[in-house]
Motif scaffolding. Structure first.
Motif, PDB file in Angstrom:
ATOM      1  N   TYR A  86      32.028  65.919  75.713  1.00 45.32           N
ATOM      2  CA  TYR A  86      31.563  65.325  74.422  1.00 45.32           C
ATOM      3  C   TYR A  86      30.162  64.679  74.680  1.00 45.32           C
ATOM      4  CZ  TYR A  86      35.975  66.391  72.127  1.00 45.32           C
ATOM      5  OH  TYR A  86      37.043  66.924  71.627  1.00 45.32           O
ATOM      6  N   ASP A  88      28.501  62.002  73.242  1.00 38.26           N
ATOM      7  CA  ASP A  88      28.471  60.891  73.534  1.00 38.26           C
ATOM      8  C   ASP A  88      29.768  60.248  74.065  1.00 38.26           C
ATOM      9  OD1 ASP A  88      29.617  61.602  71.339  1.00 38.26           O
ATOM     10  OD2 ASP A  88      29.207  59.871  70.088  1.00 38.26           O
ATOM     11  N   LEU A  89      30.616  60.851  73.953  1.00 39.00           N
ATOM     12  CA  LEU A  89      31.869  60.238  74.691  1.00 39.00           C
ATOM     13  C   LEU A  89      32.358  60.753  76.140  1.00 39.00           C
ATOM     14  CD1 LEU A  89      34.126  60.802  71.544  1.00 39.00           C
ATOM     15  CD2 LEU A  89      32.743  58.817  71.981  1.00 39.00           C
ATOM     16  N   MET A  91      31.384  59.597  78.815  1.00 40.17           N
ATOM     17  CA  MET A  91      31.873  58.660  80.147  1.00 40.17           C
ATOM     18  C   MET A  91      31.887  57.396  79.742  1.00 40.17           C
ATOM     19  SD  MET A  91      31.423  60.068  83.372  1.00 40.17           S
ATOM     20  CE  MET A  91      32.135  61.853  83.180  1.00 40.17           C
ATOM     21  N   ILE A  92      32.480  56.518  80.578  1.00 37.27           N
ATOM     22  CA  ILE A  92      32.666  55.144  79.852  1.00 37.27           C
ATOM     23  C   ILE A  92      31.794  54.369  80.908  1.00 37.27           C
ATOM     24  CG2 ILE A  92      34.146  53.254  79.817  1.00 37.27           C
ATOM     25  CD1 ILE A  92      36.611  55.237  79.316  1.00 37.27           C
ATOM     26  N   LEU A  94      30.926  51.214  81.650  1.00 37.56           N
ATOM     27  CA  LEU A  94      31.253  49.879  82.639  1.00 37.56           C
ATOM     28  C   LEU A  94      32.200  50.534  83.557  1.00 37.56           C
ATOM     29  CD1 LEU A  94      31.724  47.364  80.100  1.00 37.56           C
ATOM     30  CD2 LEU A  94      29.986  47.259  81.829  1.00 37.56           C
ATOM     31  N   MET A  95      32.945  51.715  83.599  1.00 37.47           N
ATOM     32  CA  MET A  95      33.758  52.174  84.655  1.00 37.47           C
ATOM     33  C   MET A  95      32.930  53.012  85.677  1.00 37.47           C
ATOM     34  SD  MET A  95      37.042  53.374  82.862  1.00 37.47           S
ATOM     35  CE  MET A  95      38.279  53.794  83.947  1.00 37.47           C
ATOM     36  N   ARG A  99      36.457  56.200  88.989  1.00 39.75           N
ATOM     37  CA  ARG A  99      37.374  56.016  87.825  1.00 39.75           C
ATOM     38  C   ARG A  99      37.136  56.942  86.530  1.00 39.75           C
ATOM     39  NH1 ARG A  99      40.905  51.875  88.136  1.00 39.75           N
ATOM     40  NH2 ARG A  99      40.751  50.649  90.067  1.00 39.75           N
ATOM     41  N   PHE A 102      38.291  60.621  87.443  1.00 41.54           N
ATOM     42  CA  PHE A 102      39.770  60.801  87.652  1.00 41.54           C
ATOM     43  C   PHE A 102      40.598  60.226  86.181  1.00 41.54           C
ATOM     44  CE2 PHE A 102      38.595  61.657  91.829  1.00 41.54           C
ATOM     45  CZ  PHE A 102      39.440  62.953  91.850  1.00 41.54           C
ATOM     46  N   LEU A 103      39.789  59.667  85.012  1.00 41.23           N
ATOM     47  CA  LEU A 103      40.373  59.155  84.216  1.00 41.23           C
ATOM     48  C   LEU A 103      41.264  60.031  83.173  1.00 41.23           C
ATOM     49  CD1 LEU A 103      40.809  56.410  82.387  1.00 41.23           C
ATOM     50  CD2 LEU A 103      38.913  57.236  80.797  1.00 41.23           C
ATOM     51  N   THR A 146      24.874  53.002  85.150  1.00 42.42           N
ATOM     52  CA  THR A 146      23.520  52.946  86.015  1.00 42.42           C
ATOM     53  C   THR A 146      23.162  54.386  86.180  1.00 42.42           C
ATOM     54  OG1 THR A 146      24.904  52.971  87.916  1.00 42.42           O
ATOM     55  CG2 THR A 146      24.238  50.682  86.820  1.00 42.42           C
ATOM     56  N   LEU A 147      23.911  55.277  85.704  1.00 37.86           N
ATOM     57  CA  LEU A 147      23.344  56.934  86.018  1.00 37.86           C
ATOM     58  C   LEU A 147      22.374  57.169  84.971  1.00 37.86           C
ATOM     59  CD1 LEU A 147      26.555  58.737  87.037  1.00 37.86           C
ATOM     60  CD2 LEU A 147      24.925  57.797  88.563  1.00 37.86           C
ATOM     61  N   SER A 148      21.683  58.227  84.981  1.00 37.95           N
ATOM     62  CA  SER A 148      20.768  58.918  84.051  1.00 37.95           C
ATOM     63  C   SER A 148      21.694  59.793  83.266  1.00 37.95           C
ATOM     64  CB  SER A 148      19.545  59.464  84.620  1.00 37.95           C
ATOM     65  OG  SER A 148      20.200  60.743  85.229  1.00 37.95           O
TER      66      SER A 148
END
Lengths: 279, 326
Positions: A86, A88-89, A91-92, A94-95, A99, A102-103, A146-148
């Motif tokens: 998706y 906007d969805l 990646m999270i 703060l993780m 993590r 493999f979530l 912190t990734l682009s």
């Protein structure tokens, strides 16, 4: 004739009195990129949510490799190799990269109470998989935030591919990206196709869709305007259909008429002024 | 963690002479920190998972009263009473969780409601059955001695600083606290459900889309905080030999403060059980340390509030720096 890996026939979906999809059919074969195009509210997201198991269709059939399926959750779709990334969805933030990667499908070692998340192996795999697509993560512990944007999308795609996706649904993967980063993502889409993965790419941007797409399905107000191969559809025609060409022409005409009227009005006013001066 | 060390150093300077540094002083604040820490560790998991539980203070009162009424009033073996109390607590936790998941209301509202419902039920039922709001005499019921071993025994070490040769008594609650913190840390960092907890707190939609059982995890987390409240209630009832309908008041807030001081984000998705351990330690040191300093202990709440705000500001600052530094 090959069987399509994913096929929907006469799919309809209603939300209360709103008809989100009205008898849409589409098929998809391995090693092709199908671009799903259409204006806002055309039903693109409803269609991909049905494909990915978030919604169930109210009418019509959904076939995976020729067999009818009824998904109750995205998990069911994932189990058959249909993965969705998706917009906007994905990646999270703060993780950590590992993590996130493999979530929901964590690698484990051991059994019973001792069954645990194999962090070391997970980190090694993440480094390798991302290395394959040219992303060098400094630290697998690094938060995804912190990734682009392009790196984030690429990580999400790499994740889907790693987990054996046969069908990859990408929802507006390039919409929030600059030219260079969008290029990175599209290159990775091409790489996925070369590996035999079927890709459904949803996008607003014809300049991203046309170079990568093999076929194009255009949706409008819950109906399909048809599926075209690249040979059948020029870039200009595609842009016209995507942006609701007829409506744009009508709008243009209206605006022109309005402009004429305004000009006439101005002329009339000028005329009157002239007359009054004479009087 | 640095906060806990800072508070310790400050108190050591101010109150070290007055017994804060002695073994007995240490045992004293560790006991307070342990009872808070048991709650804080469970609350940390729940808050990382993106929810609040304001009802744990009331569950402490209710669970303690279930033990006391069943054992004293109805003559049950204490272990049976403790078992039933655990089941009741887990059911309450599951109800909290199910209500949050089904109604999609903020857990703040749901558990604010259950805070009053459980406290009210505890007071009304206890008065209805016993005619009082406190039930004593637990020390004389069947099985009490064996329960003491698990919930109220102490490790006595002679305190060299004591002129009267008194022992420093380290209660077993410290062991429970560290055990639970260890288990919670292991779950968070080394298991699948641990990864899911971060995921559902960070972004429940994203987590659901990759196949995480978001609702089930949330219900489990509410059951875990309820169980932690039950453990604290059991420890208190067994060690004091009585239950009071008002026990546990404000504990829900102390636990949240300890968790936040420990660096867990209020919005979920980030934090640690170890942080909660140090947060509870900090609160415990301040609460007991203030007595050693000779300052009126009424000031404790003022300091607690100030600490909370400073901790959040400092944590935000550090996190921002960490996120920007690539």
């Amino acid at each position: 004739m090959k069987t399509p890996i994913v096929e929907v026939r006469n799919i309809s979906k209603y939300f209360g009195s709103v008809i989100a999809l009205n008898g849409v059919s589409m098929d998809l074969y391995p090693s092709e990129v199908m671009c799903l195009l259409g204006d806002n509210g055309a039903g693109k997201s409803t269609l991909i949510k049905i494909l990915s198991g978030v919604h169930r269709p109210d009418e019509g059939v959904y076939l995976v490799e020729g067999k009818e399926v009824h998904f109750n959750s995205p998990r069911d779709a994932l189990d058959l190799g249909i993965a969705t990334v998706y917009q906007d969805l994905a990646m999270i933030p703060l993780m950590s990269v590992t993590r996130n990667f493999f979530l929901g499908s964590e690698l484990t070692v051991g059994r019973g109470l001792l069954r645990r998340f194999d962090v070391k192996r997970a980190q090694r795999i993440v480094r390798e998989e991302l290395g394959k697509m040219g992303i060098d993560i400094r630290d697998p512990h690094q938060p995804v935030g912190t990734l682009s944007g392009g790196e984030r999308q690429s990580v999400a795609i790499a994740r889907a591919v790693y987990f054996g996706a046969k069908v990859l649904i990408l929802d507006e993967p390039t919409s929030a990206l600059g030219v260079k980063q969008a290029g990175t993502v599209l290159r990775y889409v091409a790489q996925a196709r070369a590996r035999g993965i079927a890709v459904i790419l949803i996008t607003h941007n014809p300049h991203h869709a046309y170079p990568i797409g093999d076929r194009f399905t255009i949706l409008k107000r819950g109906r399909t305007l048809g599926t075209y191969t690249k040979a059948e559809l020029s870039r200009e025609e595609m842009i016209r259909m995507m942006s609701g060409g007829e409506e744009l022409e009508k709008l243009e005409e209206e605006l022109r008429a309005f402009g004429d009227q305004a000009a006439r009005g101005l002329a009339n006013a000028f005329h009157e002024e002239e007359l009054s001066e004479w009087a | 963690m640095s906060g806990a060390i800072l508070v310790w150093v400050l108190l050591a300077i101010v109150a070290g002479e007055r017994g804060f540094l002695s073994l007995r002083g240490t045992a004293n604040y560790l006991q307070v920190a342990a009872e808070l820490g048991i709650l804080a560790v469970a609350v940390a998991l729940l808050m990382i998972g993106g929810e609040f539980d304001l009802s744990i203070g009331s569950i402490i009162g209710g669970a303690g009263m279930v033990i006391a009424v069943l054992s004293v009033q109805y003559g049950w073996n204490i272990w049976a009473a403790i078992g039933v109390s655990l089941i009741v607590s887990l059911v309450v936790g599951a109800l909290n969780g199910l209500l949050v998941v089904r109604t999609k209301l903020p857990s703040f509202i749901i558990t604010l409601g259950s805070l009053f419902i459980i406290r009210g039920l505890t007071i009304a039922e206890t008065r209805g059955i016993t005619g009082r709001t406190q039930v004593g005499g637990v020390k004389h019921v069947l099985g009490y001695d064996s329960a003491v071993k698990f919930f109220a025994s102490t490790l006595k070490i002679p305190d060299p600083a004591s002129s009267r040769g008194l022992d420093a008594a380290f209660p077993i609650s410290i062991f429970w606290w560290l055990l639970i913190a260890g288990v919670a840390t292991y779950i968070l960092l080394r298991t699948r459900p641990g990864n899911w907890i971060f995921g559902i707190g960070g972004d429940p939609h994203a987590a659901r889309n990759v196949g995480v059982p978001v609702d089930r995890m949330k219900v489990f987390l509410f059951m875990a905080t309820a169980a932690s409240a039950w453990l604290v209630a059991t420890i208190q009832v067994i060690s004091s030999g009585s239950a009071d309908t008002l026990r546990g008041q404000y504990r829900e807030f102390y636990a949240i403060i300890a968790v936040v001081i420990g660096g867990t984000l209020l919005t979920g998705g980030y934090g640690s059980a170890i942080g909660a351990v140090f947060g509870a330690l900090t609160v415990g040191m301040v609460q007991q340390g203030i007595i050693f300093t000779g300052v009126d202990s009424d000031w404790f709440q003022v300091i607690l509030g100030v600490m909370l705000i400073i901790a959040v500001l400092v944590n935000n600052f550090i996190r921002k720096r960490a996120a920007e530094a690539k």
